[in-house]
Scaffold this active site. Structure first.
Site, PDB file in Angstrom:
ATOM      1  N   GLY A  89       0.975  -1.099  -0.088  1.00 25.19           N
ATOM      2  CA  GLY A  89       0.081   0.019  -0.184  1.00 25.19           C
ATOM      3  C   GLY A  89       1.341   0.881  -0.159  1.00 25.19           C
ATOM      4  N   CYS A 140      -9.766   1.420 -31.306  1.00 22.18           N
ATOM      5  CA  CYS A 140     -11.187   2.715 -31.843  1.00 22.18           C
ATOM      6  C   CYS A 140     -12.432   2.178 -30.252  1.00 22.18           C
ATOM      7  CB  CYS A 140     -11.715   1.443 -32.721  1.00 22.18           C
ATOM      8  SG  CYS A 140     -11.353   2.150 -34.353  1.00 22.18           S
TER       9      CYS A 140
HETATM   10  C1  LIG Z   1      -1.278  -6.766  -5.697  1.00 24.62           C
HETATM   11  C2  LIG Z   1      -0.992  -6.911  -4.346  1.00 24.62           C
HETATM   12  C3  LIG Z   1       0.230  -6.228  -3.650  1.00 24.62           C
HETATM   13  C4  LIG Z   1       1.188  -4.800  -4.170  1.00 24.62           C
HETATM   14  O1  LIG Z   1       0.730  -3.905  -4.224  1.00 24.62           O
HETATM   15  P1  LIG Z   1       1.764  -2.590  -4.156  1.00 24.62           P
HETATM   16  O2  LIG Z   1       0.256  -1.434  -4.221  1.00 24.62           O
HETATM   17  O3  LIG Z   1       1.181  -2.339  -5.928  1.00 24.62           O
HETATM   18  O4  LIG Z   1       2.499  -1.910  -3.713  1.00 24.62           O
HETATM   19  C5  LIG Z   1       1.102  -6.932  -2.340  1.00 24.62           C
HETATM   20  N1  LIG Z   1       0.284  -7.921  -1.450  1.00 24.62           N
HETATM   21  C6  LIG Z   1      -0.691  -7.897  -2.518  1.00 24.62           C
HETATM   22  C7  LIG Z   1      -2.301  -9.450  -1.853  1.00 24.62           C
HETATM   23  C8  LIG Z   1      -1.687  -8.228  -3.410  1.00 24.62           C
HETATM   24  O5  LIG Z   1      -2.821  -8.702  -4.659  1.00 24.62           O
END
Ligand SMILES: *Cc1c(COP(=O)(O)O)cnc(C)c1O
Length: 411
Positions: A218, A328
């Protein structure tokens, strides 16, 4: 990377082309590990889905990273890139028990986010330890499309269902070796993240055989001037101290794990396209490029902003353009952007296109997916060839409607 280096790559490899700067990936990896250096056992598991090219995976492997995977194919890709099964965690959502068993057979770490699957897996394989994905019901960031920890999310097992997890664990004698959360894609406020972490620590106390706690990802990167970026250094300071204190309380040195995708690769990416036509209408000037949402869907799918720069004319007079693709379908990359004067044939660069860009590309309009280049130690390495017509046609099966038998069928 300099604009001249990028321009040279567009000339040498053609357009459209994705270019990734290895040094930036390395820098982000080191920034993260450095922020958490006071934690004895830290594991970064790169989220493969952000950018899954095998050479990028190998680069991350060489840095000491593990990987987070969401499909059995990503697991296979990781193994092909040289990761050992212990360095791979499988964190799927909504997949079949069969797929989880297949991953377990390969020896990778299993993360389960559903009570029904947990019960079935524990009953059949009580000797294979698993991690559980908890939904702490914390709303991360403001964009509901990319927040997956809130109450209506399909991800994770609700924090309110811990008693049910404990019952399953007791009844099956399975072992829970890790607990995990992944609240979404935007940590704007470190305090919110630390709050969710407290919920995870509380949960962790209920499981006696943990090896690790996985805080997901995150981490937010800035896409345009003024964007908030997750303050990794501050998060590192605060969470490390709290984590170390928790380990003391728990009575064991646990591993702190993260699984960033975007943070590690997003800013390394440059997407280079060529301008096919400049089209004036009564209200705007369109720059039409040799790409579309078949190659870069984030602006249309999430409303994401990617800075767009004219690297062929960096000193040109600034004018306003709406940059669109050749699909398109309405495929606007950016409206009303101030860009150095564009001529047909110029190469434009989309910034911050390392994560969820190539990996979301498709063959819509029967177009080829772009080439990928890794810029490593001052040299351009082609890491994916541009597709050819053979890639478009190779899995298609032709029916011969002129044959007698088929004519009967059509009737
Ligand atoms: C997609 C995902 C991440 C990575 O998230 P980012 O925002 O790209 O850092 C980490 N853990 C899980 C379980 C995910 O599905």
């Amino acid at each position: 990377m300099t604009e001249n280096q990028l321009l040279k790559i567009a000339q040498d490899f053609g357009s459209p082309v994705y270019v990734y700067d290895a040094e930036k990936i390395e820098g982000q990896y080191k920034r993260l590990t450095n922020a958490f250096k006071s934690v004895k056992s830290l594991k970064i598991n790169y989220a493969v889905k952000a950018l899954s090219n095998i050479s990028v995976l190998k680069l991350l492997n060489s840095l000491g990273s593990g990987i987070d995977t969401v499909s059995i194919q990503e697991v296979q890709l990781g193994l092909a890139a040289g990761f050992t099964p212990e360095q791979i965690i499988f964190t799927p959502n909504g997949v079949s028990l069969d797929e989880i068993e297949e991953a377990a057979k390969l020896g990778v770490k299993i993360n389960i986010d559903n009570l029904s699957i947990l019960e079935q897996f524990g009953t059949k394989h009580p000797d294979i330890p698993v991690c559980i994905r908890i939904n702490p019901h914390v709303m991360a960031g403001g964009n509901a499309k990319i927040s997956v920890g809130h109450i209506d999310s399909k991800f994770g097992i609700s924090i309110h269902q811990i008693p049910h997890i404990l019952r399953i664990v007791e009844n099956t004698s399975m072992t829970i070796n890790g607990i995990h959360m992944h609240t979404g894609s935007d940590i704007l406020d470190i305090e919110v993240f630390l709050y969710a972490s407290e919920i995870l620590f509380e949960t962790a106390k209920q499981f006696k055989n943990l090896d690790f706690i996985d805080f997901g990802s995150g981490f937010k990167v800035p896409y345009k001037a003024g964007d908030i970026e997750t303050n990794i250094e501050e998060l590192g300071k605060k969470l490390s101290a709290r984590f170390n204190a928790f380990c003391k309380e728990y009575g064991k040195e646990l591993t702190l794990a993260f699984e960033p995708g975007k943070f590690l690769v997003s800013e390394s990416g440059h997407f280079l396209v060529q301008v096919n036509a400049v089209k004036q209408t009564t209200s705007t000037v369109f720059a039409q490029v040799d790409s579309g949402f078949n190659h870069l869907i984030r602006p249309m799918f999430y409303g994401s902003h990617h800075d767009i720069v004219n690297i062929s004319n960096p000193k040109g007079r600034e004018r306003f353009y709406t940059v669109v693709g050749y699909i398109c379908e309405t495929d606007t990359f950016g409206s009303n952007r101030r860009i150095n004067e564009i001529s047909e044939g110029d190469v434009l660069c989309f910034k911050n296109t390392g994560a969820y860009c190539f990996s979301m590309a498709s063959n819509y309009n029967s177009r080829y997916r772009p080439a990928e280049v890794l810029w490593y130690k001052n040299k351009a390495h082609l890491i994916r060839r541009r597709e050819t017509f053979d890639d478009i046609i190779k899995n298609q099966i032709e029916v011969d409607f002129t044959s007698k038998k088929e004519k009967e069928l059509v009737k």
